[in-house]
Scaffold this active site. Structure first.
Site, mmCIF file in Angstrom:
data_model
loop_
_atom_site.group_PDB
_atom_site.id
_atom_site.type_symbol
_atom_site.label_atom_id
_atom_site.label_comp_id
_atom_site.label_asym_id
_atom_site.label_seq_id
_atom_site.Cartn_x
_atom_site.Cartn_y
_atom_site.Cartn_z
ATOM 1 N N GLY A 223 0.770 -1.230 0.000
ATOM 2 C CA GLY A 223 0.000 0.000 0.000
ATOM 3 C C GLY A 223 0.805 1.286 0.000
ATOM 4 O O GLY A 223 0.287 2.337 -0.382
ATOM 5 N N ASP A 224 2.061 1.228 0.417
ATOM 6 C CA ASP A 224 2.905 2.441 0.480
ATOM 7 C C ASP A 224 4.354 2.053 0.207
ATOM 8 O O ASP A 224 5.265 2.413 0.959
ATOM 9 C CB ASP A 224 2.762 3.101 1.855
ATOM 10 C CG ASP A 224 3.344 4.507 1.906
ATOM 11 O OD1 ASP A 224 3.612 5.087 0.838
ATOM 12 O OD2 ASP A 224 3.545 5.029 3.019
ATOM 13 N N LEU A 225 4.556 1.345 -0.893
ATOM 14 C CA LEU A 225 5.833 0.670 -1.118
ATOM 15 C C LEU A 225 6.823 1.556 -1.872
ATOM 16 O O LEU A 225 7.155 1.323 -3.031
ATOM 17 C CB LEU A 225 5.610 -0.650 -1.864
ATOM 18 C CG LEU A 225 6.812 -1.601 -1.913
ATOM 19 C CD1 LEU A 225 7.342 -1.891 -0.525
ATOM 20 C CD2 LEU A 225 6.442 -2.878 -2.641
#
Length: 283
Positions: free
Chosen positions: A189-191
């Site tokens: 999700g926030d890579l």
């Protein structure tokens, strides 16, 4: 560093805290490496808001359930702290990054029946809405792009230009994602490049997730922000779970969510990039 948090952690571990060393890298939480009286090290985050740490812990546990890629073990969590195993880091090499790509591809093969997650969480300091949906296009437009648009409006920062571009984008949005459907994959999700480690054994470890089930292209697009990952990472990924044809065209629509989120978090430094990403599809 909160003495109350240290007291809670000491009680949780049944050990005295004999050292705490500041650890940089985050803009939201105060992160520390703490040492106990028996010499054990842990990674401690404190200073978050609302359910931020509980959500992060649930995301780490969800990734661990996939049994595909490593995450720090959640030792303890409360509204005011998150205590994790300390990860001793090793070098980032061509081989370890290739393997990281392979492991992420395996994680993306861990799927759910619907898009979203059982709880909302956070993307940076902003809420991330994860209400379940049967349609990826509807979920991504309404819970990702439209949410950021509405957040700009609530903050009073929605310019006439942003508004007109977004209205134009909405008219072509479903065409952009046409024929790209896949099962809902487990996403970090926030890579971005600051949200993984390589441990001392050469294995990739995902940290600081904003987990939900969605289209895996959203995760891959995020890896392209802030310098991106190495070519070996993408080689490993595509050797394990090749991306569908047309990903390169769709990449900017997934970048738009994160860039607009940064616009809402940090201000006008991200304005032109937000406009340019929409212009890619509406010119």
């Amino acid at each position: 560093m909160s003495e109350l948090v240290l007291s809670k952690v000491s009680t949780l571990l049944h050990e005295d805290i004999v050292g705490n060393q500041p650890h940089g890298g985050g803009c939201i939480a105060d992160s520390r490496i703490i040492t106990t009286s028996t010499g054990m090290k842990y990674f401690l985050k404190q200073g978050g808001t609302s359910n931020m740490f509980v959500n992060e812990a649930n995301g780490l546990r969800e990734i661990a359930l996939s049994n595909t890629i490593l995450t720090p073990k959640v030792v303890g969590v409360d509204n005011d702290f998150l205590l994790l195993d300390y990860i001793e880091q090793g070098p980032k090499t061509s081989e370890t990054l290739f393997d990281l790509g392979c492991d992420l591809a395996r994680m993306h093969q861990f799927t759910a029946a619907r898009y979203g997650f059982y709880e909302d969480n956070f993307i940076g300091g902003n809420p991330q809405i994860n209400t379940m949906s049967d349609s990826w296009a509807d979920f991504y437009f309404n819970k990702r792009l439209k949410y950021q648009y509405q957040l700009s409006k609530r903050k009073g920062s929605l310019t006439p230009e942003l508004q007109s571009k977004f209205i134009a984008l909405e008219k072509v949005f479903h065409r952009i994602l046409q024929d790209s459907e896949e099962k809902p994959s487990l996403l970090h999700g926030d890579l971005w490049a600051g949200n993984y480690l390589i441990n001392k054994n050469g294995k990739g470890v995902l940290i600081d997730p904003a987990v939900y089930y969605g289209h895996r292209e959203a995760d891959i697009a995020m890896t392209k922000l802030f310098g991106g990952f190495s070519p070996e990472f993408y080689q490993g990924y595509n050797s394990t779970f090749p991306l569908k044809s047309g990903y390169e065209y769709r990449e900017n629509i997934y970048l738009l969510y994160h860039v607009w989120n940064h616009l809402n978090l940090f201000g006008t430094g991200y304005y032109s990039q937000t406009i340019n990403l929409m212009d890619f599809y509406i010119r």
